[in-house]
Design a protein around this motif. Structure first.
Motif, mmCIF file in Angstrom:
data_model
loop_
_atom_site.group_PDB
_atom_site.id
_atom_site.type_symbol
_atom_site.label_atom_id
_atom_site.label_comp_id
_atom_site.label_asym_id
_atom_site.label_seq_id
_atom_site.Cartn_x
_atom_site.Cartn_y
_atom_site.Cartn_z
ATOM 1 N N UNK A 72 -12.696 -35.825 -45.218
ATOM 2 C CA UNK A 72 -13.253 -36.253 -46.502
ATOM 3 C C UNK A 72 -13.865 -37.641 -46.346
ATOM 4 N N UNK A 73 -15.143 -37.757 -46.657
ATOM 5 C CA UNK A 73 -15.842 -39.034 -46.695
ATOM 6 C C UNK A 73 -16.431 -39.183 -48.086
ATOM 7 N N UNK A 74 -16.338 -40.376 -48.652
ATOM 8 C CA UNK A 74 -16.859 -40.566 -50.008
ATOM 9 C C UNK A 74 -18.369 -40.384 -50.074
ATOM 10 N N UNK A 75 -19.070 -40.690 -48.993
ATOM 11 C CA UNK A 75 -20.526 -40.555 -48.995
ATOM 12 C C UNK A 75 -20.973 -39.098 -48.892
ATOM 13 N N UNK A 76 -20.271 -38.311 -48.070
ATOM 14 C CA UNK A 76 -20.689 -36.941 -47.835
ATOM 15 C C UNK A 76 -19.478 -36.099 -47.437
ATOM 16 N N UNK A 77 -19.136 -35.155 -48.274
ATOM 17 C CA UNK A 77 -18.017 -34.268 -47.981
ATOM 18 C C UNK A 77 -18.563 -32.875 -47.716
ATOM 19 N N UNK A 78 -18.180 -32.253 -46.599
ATOM 20 C CA UNK A 78 -18.665 -30.905 -46.302
ATOM 21 C C UNK A 78 -18.262 -29.906 -47.388
ATOM 22 N N UNK A 79 -19.120 -28.940 -47.640
ATOM 23 C CA UNK A 79 -18.847 -27.941 -48.678
ATOM 24 C C UNK A 79 -17.599 -27.126 -48.376
ATOM 25 N N UNK A 80 -17.253 -26.971 -47.102
ATOM 26 C CA UNK A 80 -16.088 -26.166 -46.731
ATOM 27 C C UNK A 80 -14.795 -26.971 -46.691
#
Length: 121
Positions: A72-80
């Motif tokens: 989990x990254x606040x800038x970009x979280x993978x859809x899966x």
């Protein structure tokens, strides 16, 4: 309206694991891309069912069945990326919740704890 407190021996926990951007089943095109995720829909339905407690966890890192490990990254979280919705109430009320929301839970992983887990030693 607040729920009435109940004994520890009556408590049961239900955990529902879904993907970060998993849409609810049978969602139209625009709803899949811009609508609420399945986790949000299930959380709203838990509140509508007046369950004792509901918490939607953002997992720091993990994977669901058949997927790769994601972070989990606040800038970009993978859809899966996995989310966990934890519901706490009595066994009967949680079973009612599962029954009423069964069509939404088809692609989710559902785990219920044993009610004896919460007994104080």
């Amino acid at each position: 309206m607040k729920n009435q407190p109940f004994e520890w021996t009556q408590r049961c926990a239900l955990r529902i694991y879904v993907s970060f951007r998993q849409p609810p089943p049978n969602t139209h095109f625009w709803g899949r891309h811009f609508g609420p995720s399945l986790g949000q829909v299930l959380l709203q339905r838990a509140q509508a069912a007046n369950l004792q407690q509901a918490v939607l966890y953002h997992i720091k890192a993990g994977y669901l069945a058949g997927e790769v490990i994601t972070h989990h990254f606040s800038e970009s979280t993978p859809a899966s990326h996995p989310l966990c919705l934890e519901l706490i109430d009595t066994y009967e009320r949680l079973m009612d919740y599962i029954t009423h929301n069964r069509p939404l839970l088809v692609e989710a992983t559902v785990v219920m704890s044993n009610p004896q887990t919460f007994q104080l030693l």
